[in-house]
Design a protein around this motif. Sequence first.
Motif, PDB file in Angstrom:
ATOM      1  N   ARG A 244     103.576 -27.496  29.496  1.00 30.02           N
ATOM      2  CA  ARG A 244     104.801 -27.645  30.280  1.00 30.02           C
ATOM      3  C   ARG A 244     106.051 -27.304  29.470  1.00 30.02           C
ATOM      4  O   ARG A 244     107.154 -27.298  30.021  1.00 30.02           O
TER       5      ARG A 244
ATOM      6  N   THR B  65      96.735 -27.864  26.924  1.00 26.28           N
ATOM      7  CA  THR B  65      96.654 -29.301  27.196  1.00 26.28           C
ATOM      8  C   THR B  65      96.947 -30.163  25.961  1.00 26.28           C
ATOM      9  O   THR B  65      96.943 -31.383  26.048  1.00 26.28           O
ATOM     10  N   THR B  66      97.211 -29.527  24.824  1.00 20.54           N
ATOM     11  CA  THR B  66      97.546 -30.269  23.600  1.00 20.54           C
ATOM     12  C   THR B  66      98.855 -31.023  23.785  1.00 20.54           C
ATOM     13  O   THR B  66      99.785 -30.532  24.441  1.00 20.54           O
ATOM     14  N   ASP B  67      98.934 -32.214  23.220  1.00 21.93           N
ATOM     15  CA  ASP B  67     100.169 -32.988  23.276  1.00 21.93           C
ATOM     16  C   ASP B  67     101.325 -32.167  22.685  1.00 21.93           C
ATOM     17  O   ASP B  67     101.179 -31.555  21.627  1.00 21.93           O
ATOM     18  N   ALA B  68     102.443 -32.153  23.392  1.00 25.50           N
ATOM     19  CA  ALA B  68     103.569 -31.312  22.972  1.00 25.50           C
ATOM     20  C   ALA B  68     104.072 -31.687  21.585  1.00 25.50           C
ATOM     21  O   ALA B  68     104.461 -30.807  20.804  1.00 25.50           O
TER      22      ALA B  68
ATOM     23  N   TYR C  68      99.931 -28.295  34.338  1.00 24.09           N
ATOM     24  CA  TYR C  68      99.494 -28.968  33.103  1.00 24.09           C
ATOM     25  C   TYR C  68     100.027 -30.394  33.067  1.00 24.09           C
ATOM     26  O   TYR C  68     101.057 -30.710  33.672  1.00 24.09           O
TER      27      TYR C  68
ATOM     28  N   SER D 183     102.244 -32.412  27.831  1.00 23.15           N
ATOM     29  CA  SER D 183     101.436 -31.381  27.177  1.00 23.15           C
ATOM     30  C   SER D 183     102.303 -30.185  26.838  1.00 23.15           C
ATOM     31  O   SER D 183     103.369 -29.962  27.425  1.00 23.15           O
TER      32      SER D 183
END
Length: 448
Positions: free
Chosen positions: A136, A211-214, A129, A133
């Motif tokens: 991870r 894949t969304t921003d962490a 990933y 994201s």
Amino acid sequence: MTDSLDERITRSRTLLSDHDLAGLADLLSDLREHEVTRLLERLDADDRAVLFRLIEKDTALGVFESLDPPLRGELVDALRDDHVVALFEDLDPDDRVELLDELPASVARRLLSGLSDGERTLTAPMLGYPRGSVGRRMSPEYVRLRPDTTAAEALAAVRRDGRDAATVHVLPVADDTLVCTGSVTLGDVATAEPGVRVGDFVADAPTVTATTDAEVAARLCLEYRTAAVVVTDSERRVLGVLTVDTAARILEDAEDEDAARAGGSEPLRRPYLSTPVGTLVRSRVVWLLVLAVSAVLTVQVLEIFEDTLSAVVTLALFIPLLTGTGGNTGSQAATTVTRALAVGDVRTRDLGRVLFREVRVGASMGALLGALGFVVAGLVYDWHLGLVIGATLLAVCTIAAAVGGVMPLCAKAIGVDPAVFSTPFISTFCDATGLIVYFTIASAILDI
């Protein structure tokens, strides 16, 4: 022990210089886990590696997990032995991935090859990933329940698998194809009748794709006030969970980054005293060079209005007041909007509303400060100069607030960290535009 941390550090350095490993081992054995972590953070890389070898095995993993990722990377690079491989094996998969991001590729490959098949299976997909994201930062270790699982069976599953799970407070519910149908809490399961099926009391779960921003996922976790957010793929198949403690750490790192960039430097991502001087210099010098170049704008403005200054020398006395007020007003607006962006209060599509609001705020503050400036400058010097100061403060505050409020939204729209356009750039911009406004108003009112 009653010694302060500084005294323990001094003692440890003395013992290190005397090569008294037995004394160091005794010193470490008297410290609690968090005290050992703080001690290691204050030492240089070589001394840190020596002390870490002397920590008791039961304590070593907890201390290793508590260190910031860059320090873990240095420690792994310094140790380079089977002890490191064992520590790496014992880490949670999300901590393992975070550590790998800090290591040279050759070291990362060596550690991955030393993992057991089961741990490698958990870790390898997370590395696919994008950096930043949630994929991870999630944990692939969780307790999954099926809709037809009874409450009694669910409790048995928690007792059987919960020790290795990142959390048991939120239990994803998914069918045999791993498609998420919701989640239940441990409290729901514990208070349900033993024969009731999980599907009868499953609730909608806050989910994010891998894949969304962490940072976005972390804020969602805190917004829902839940112990974990379920992470899925694009087809809603469960991949893992983002726990609230990991979410809090993500947001803490993001806020540290924003604070550093707002102050004109890069985030250190490690304790200050363990940061090499060269790293401190690199984190600041680029920004100083950029700001020094941009400050040339202010010099150019002063040069353009040199004749105006020569005619009325008193105007020069108020330059620090006006530029400082404009810079502070713009920075306040930028900080407020950047924070609102971070927590989701505003979106880039709200640019018009933010601009209108900040113009009103800036005009209101400018009117108050302008009235005060008019009275003070008028009484001390003359009323024409007071009118110049008052009108300039009104204009400068309005412009600075508008620009400060809009710049973070523009930065977000073009994919740049909004914090970059906070204090440093906006202060410089407001200095230059404030001087232009000041001398323009002065030339009109004083007829020079």
